[in-house]
Design a protein around this motif. Structure first.
Motif, short mmCIF file in Angstrom:
data_model
loop_
_atom_site.label_atom_id
_atom_site.label_comp_id
_atom_site.label_asym_id
_atom_site.label_seq_id
_atom_site.Cartn_x
_atom_site.Cartn_y
_atom_site.Cartn_z
N GLY A 194 0.71 -1.31 -0.14
CA GLY A 194 0.02 0.13 0.27
C GLY A 194 0.77 1.10 -0.10
O GLY A 194 1.92 1.18 0.74
N TYR A 195 0.44 2.29 -0.63
CA TYR A 195 1.14 3.45 -0.67
C TYR A 195 0.40 4.76 -0.40
O TYR A 195 -0.85 4.68 -0.88
CB TYR A 195 1.73 3.88 -2.16
N VAL A 196 0.99 5.90 0.02
CA VAL A 196 0.12 6.95 0.21
C VAL A 196 1.08 8.28 -0.72
O VAL A 196 2.30 8.11 -0.97
CB VAL A 196 0.21 7.47 1.55
N LEU A 197 0.15 8.91 -1.21
CA LEU A 197 1.00 10.17 -2.04
C LEU A 197 1.53 11.23 -1.37
O LEU A 197 0.81 11.53 -0.04
CB LEU A 197 -0.21 11.03 -2.97
N VAL A 198 2.58 11.53 -1.75
CA VAL A 198 3.33 12.66 -1.27
C VAL A 198 3.99 13.64 -2.20
O VAL A 198 4.03 13.00 -3.18
CB VAL A 198 4.75 12.28 -0.30
N THR A 199 4.09 14.95 -1.85
CA THR A 199 4.40 15.80 -2.84
C THR A 199 5.89 15.92 -2.85
O THR A 199 6.68 15.91 -1.68
CB THR A 199 4.00 17.20 -2.80
N THR A 200 6.49 15.86 -4.02
CA THR A 200 8.15 15.78 -4.03
C THR A 200 8.59 16.57 -5.61
O THR A 200 7.99 16.24 -6.65
CB THR A 200 9.00 14.52 -3.84
N ASP A 201 9.51 17.44 -5.27
CA ASP A 201 10.17 17.98 -6.75
C ASP A 201 10.84 17.09 -7.11
O ASP A 201 11.13 17.24 -8.56
CB ASP A 201 11.00 19.22 -6.11
N ALA A 202 11.30 15.73 -6.55
CA ALA A 202 12.18 15.03 -7.09
C ALA A 202 11.35 14.07 -8.07
O ALA A 202 12.07 13.40 -9.27
CB ALA A 202 12.70 14.22 -6.10
N ALA A 203 10.14 13.87 -8.15
CA ALA A 203 9.52 13.30 -9.07
C ALA A 203 8.98 14.05 -10.38
O ALA A 203 8.68 15.22 -10.02
CB ALA A 203 8.10 12.57 -8.48
N ALA A 204 8.98 13.49 -11.53
CA ALA A 204 8.63 14.10 -12.83
C ALA A 204 7.36 14.87 -12.79
O ALA A 204 7.27 15.93 -13.09
CB ALA A 204 8.72 12.85 -13.84
N ASP A 205 6.31 14.27 -11.91
CA ASP A 205 4.96 14.81 -11.96
C ASP A 205 4.90 15.71 -10.59
O ASP A 205 3.65 15.91 -10.35
CB ASP A 205 3.80 14.05 -12.51
N ARG A 206 5.77 15.57 -9.88
CA ARG A 206 5.86 16.21 -8.29
C ARG A 206 4.84 15.27 -7.54
O ARG A 206 4.69 15.69 -6.50
CB ARG A 206 5.12 17.75 -8.25
N ARG A 207 4.44 14.26 -8.01
CA ARG A 207 3.95 13.21 -7.23
C ARG A 207 4.67 12.00 -6.96
O ARG A 207 5.07 11.28 -7.75
CB ARG A 207 2.58 12.97 -7.83
N GLY A 208 5.04 11.85 -5.58
CA GLY A 208 5.90 10.69 -5.16
C GLY A 208 4.80 9.75 -4.21
O GLY A 208 3.80 9.89 -3.75
N TRP A 209 5.34 8.47 -3.92
CA TRP A 209 4.40 7.76 -3.23
C TRP A 209 5.39 6.83 -2.21
O TRP A 209 6.57 6.67 -2.56
CB TRP A 209 3.94 6.42 -4.24
N MET A 210 5.02 6.65 -1.04
CA MET A 210 5.43 6.22 0.04
C MET A 210 4.62 5.15 0.55
O MET A 210 3.66 5.09 0.57
CB MET A 210 5.86 7.08 1.27
N ARG A 211 5.46 3.94 1.00
CA ARG A 211 4.92 2.95 1.58
C ARG A 211 4.10 3.05 2.87
O ARG A 211 4.46 3.94 3.58
CB ARG A 211 5.93 1.79 1.92
N VAL A 212 2.80 2.75 3.13
CA VAL A 212 1.88 2.86 4.07
C VAL A 212 2.63 2.51 5.21
O VAL A 212 2.47 3.35 6.46
CB VAL A 212 0.58 2.24 3.81
N GLU A 213 3.22 1.82 5.45
CA GLU A 213 3.87 1.04 6.73
C GLU A 213 4.91 1.98 7.04
O GLU A 213 5.35 2.01 8.30
CB GLU A 213 4.14 -0.35 6.39
N ALA A 214 5.51 2.95 6.28
CA ALA A 214 6.70 3.60 6.62
C ALA A 214 6.21 4.96 7.16
O ALA A 214 7.08 5.74 7.72
CB ALA A 214 7.47 3.92 5.31
N VAL A 215 4.85 5.41 7.20
CA VAL A 215 4.40 6.83 7.62
C VAL A 215 3.14 6.34 8.68
O VAL A 215 2.62 5.57 8.79
CB VAL A 215 3.97 7.60 6.77
N VAL A 216 2.95 7.50 9.60
CA VAL A 216 1.77 7.54 10.37
C VAL A 216 1.20 8.92 10.19
O VAL A 216 1.91 10.01 9.84
CB VAL A 216 2.07 7.44 12.02
N GLN A 217 -0.19 8.93 10.15
CA GLN A 217 -0.46 10.57 9.84
C GLN A 217 -0.55 11.10 11.10
O GLN A 217 -0.61 10.85 12.08
CB GLN A 217 -2.19 10.37 9.55
N VAL A 218 -0.21 12.62 11.08
CA VAL A 218 -0.06 13.49 11.76
C VAL A 218 -1.25 14.33 11.80
O VAL A 218 -2.00 14.62 11.03
CB VAL A 218 1.17 14.30 11.88
#
Length: 104
Positions: A80-104
């Motif tokens: 599972g992945y969640v969307l994150v914004t990043t300048d490093a991705a071609a479309d500014r849309r990066g994806w991180m594994r759900v297990e790697a993050v918690v919502q704040v």
């Protein structure tokens, strides 16, 4: 790879039920601030696409805050992945594994 709307909706619903995409105290506040997450793994990749074989465009570290203006999820097989914004991705849309993050 883009997920179709039905798959994304089903995943978002499932993640929401699991507590990953909870809106918080009010839906209005969540809409204004988007989805923000804290990285909990020692290091976690930001992928170009929601796929474990995708290019890692950036690495984040435990305690980093990441997120996007909209709450989106995607899945690839058992990942599972969640969307994150990043300048490093071609479309500014990066994806991180759900297990790697918690919502704040």
């Amino acid at each position: 790879m883009r997920m179709n709307r039905l798959t994304t909706t089903v995943l978002a619903t499932a993640l929401g039920c699991a507590g990953f995409l909870a809106a918080g105290p009010s839906a209005g506040a969540a809409a204004a601030s988007g989805c923000q997450y804290k990285v909990v793994w020692p290091t976690a990749g930001v992928y170009e696409n929601p796929n474990p074989n995708s290019v890692v465009v950036k690495v984040k570290h435990a305690g980093d805050i990441v997120g996007a203006s909209t709450c989106e999820g995607a899945a690839y097989n058992e990942y599972g992945y969640v969307l994150v914004t990043t300048d490093a991705a071609a479309d500014r849309r990066g994806w991180m594994r759900v297990e790697a993050v918690v919502q704040v």
